[in-house]
Design a protein around this motif. Structure first.
Motif, mmCIF file in Angstrom:
data_model
loop_
_atom_site.group_PDB
_atom_site.id
_atom_site.type_symbol
_atom_site.label_atom_id
_atom_site.label_comp_id
_atom_site.label_asym_id
_atom_site.label_seq_id
_atom_site.Cartn_x
_atom_site.Cartn_y
_atom_site.Cartn_z
ATOM 1 N N ASN A 130 0.830 -1.107 0.068
ATOM 2 C CA ASN A 130 -0.071 0.074 -0.327
ATOM 3 C C ASN A 130 1.027 1.069 0.030
ATOM 4 O O ASN A 130 0.065 1.922 0.711
ATOM 5 N N THR A 161 1.226 -8.311 4.896
ATOM 6 C CA THR A 161 -0.083 -8.001 5.001
ATOM 7 C C THR A 161 -0.864 -8.357 6.965
ATOM 8 O O THR A 161 -1.843 -8.281 7.012
ATOM 9 N N ARG A 171 -3.391 -5.382 9.056
ATOM 10 C CA ARG A 171 -4.015 -4.790 8.183
ATOM 11 C C ARG A 171 -5.609 -5.486 8.340
ATOM 12 O O ARG A 171 -6.095 -6.514 7.884
#
Length: 352
Positions: free
Chosen positions: A88, A292, A295
């Motif tokens: 991201n 991740t 997240r």
């Protein structure tokens, strides 16, 4: 702007123009706000700039604030466009490149960051010219007279030609200073140019009517920049359709060609990359992936932001929290809306 913030901007420029290694920074707090850089000698203190970039800085002190602003915009836009992806566009602040090791490989992500950063500098320098912040340039006066559509070219057209030219000179300096260019240097240069074109080719015609009682007896128009969000969205589309390429020698020159010969050659405005991206599922210092885990994900989505794909099959935890929101809103004559405050329980899904 604090010294650390400015150094992070310079880190982005290092990524933007740098090679695949040697992008670590050991000292971040040596430079103050770019607004304080008013003497040529100050350019020598900007760590990470190659000799040619320092020379450009010395000849264009007044433009450096726009360069900084463009880099800030690029980081923000990258994080907006990639907010729902495994990588991201997250930044690091511990003495390394802005995006860590992620951009060391010639991936799609590296292609996008080069393009959006080049677009950011082009955009900000162009804006600085039109707003009078830079004495060396101003409005674009090259378009004059009557258009085929019948309106008069007038007003202050954004000088994207200057913004793009300065960006190409400054941003591409590192790659062009290497002599024999590597395939990664060719990739970086191509994506830098694609970023500039995303701004140049999407200039908009803006007009104003003149006449009695709002009539449009005469119309004057000028060329203005699109919103930077539009530029970011366009480059994100090109990221999704980026072409995998490899280096090939054609005569005495090297060029990038499609790795799969069944695909058509890429255009100048397309993004190109050299190697497949990692999956970014787990933390990996070597690739710079932060993973991740932790997240948030969208349980109802089947896209990349959905829990199944975002969490890479590891599953997720549910966090329940209470939020305040406006409710039972009523319109009162005249003229305001009155609402109550209600508490609502929401579930948040977090990757394991």
């Amino acid at each position: 702007m604090k010294a650390l913030d400015f150094c992070l901007i310079l880190l982005l420029l290092e990524e933007l123009c740098g090679s695949t290694s040697g992008l670590r920074w050991l000292a971040l707090a040596t430079v103050g706000s770019v607004d304080h850089i008013q003497k040529e000698e100050a350019c020598d203190t900007l760590s990470g700039l190659v000799k040619r970039q320092k020379k450009i800085c010395k000849r264009n002190i007044e433009v450096m604030h726009a360069v900084k602003k463009g880099a800030v915009s690029a980081i923000d836009e990258c994080q907006y466009q990639f907010q729902n992806r495994r990588w991201n566009c997250s930044t690091v602040d511990h003495g390394s490149a802005v995006f860590g090791n992620v951009l060391n490989a010639g991936t799609r992500e590296a292609a996008f960051v080069h393009a959006i950063s080049s677009a950011g500098v082009t955009y900000a320098v162009t804006k600085a010219c039109s707003s009078g912040q830079v004495d060396k340039c101003g409005c674009d006066r090259s378009i004059r007279g009557k258009s085929p559509q019948g309106f008069e070219w007038a007003g202050c057209s954004d000088n994207v030609a200057y913004g793009s030219a300065f960006c190409g000179m400054f941003v591409d300096a590192r790659e062009r200073a290497k002599g024999r260019q590597s395939s990664r240097a060719l990739m970086n240069l191509h994506n830098n140019e694609a970023g500039r074109l995303a701004v140049e080719e999407n200039m908009k015609v803006q007009c104003k009517c003149h006449g009695v009682s709002g009539s449009c007896e005469m119309k004057t128009c000028w060329r203005g920049l699109p919103s930077f969000r539009e530029v970011g969205a366009m480059l994100k589309d090109r990221f999704d359709g980026a072409s995998e390429v490899e280096e090939q020698k054609v005569g005495s020159r090297k060029k990038l060609v499609p790795k799969n010969t069944q695909f058509k050659p890429h255009e100048t405005q397309d993004l190109v990359y050299l190697e497949a991206s990692p999956d970014y599922c787990i933390s990996d210092p070597e690739t710079g992936s932060l993973g991740t885990s932790g997240r948030t994900c969208n349980r109802s989505s089947k896209a990349i932001d959905g829990c199944e794909l975002m969490c890479c099959g590891r599953g997720f935890n549910v966090k329940r929290r209470v939020v305040d929101e406006r409710c039972h809103c009523k319109f009162h004559w005249c003229c305001y809306v009155k609402c109550q405050q209600c508490k609502k329980v929401v579930d948040e899904y977090v990757c394991r």
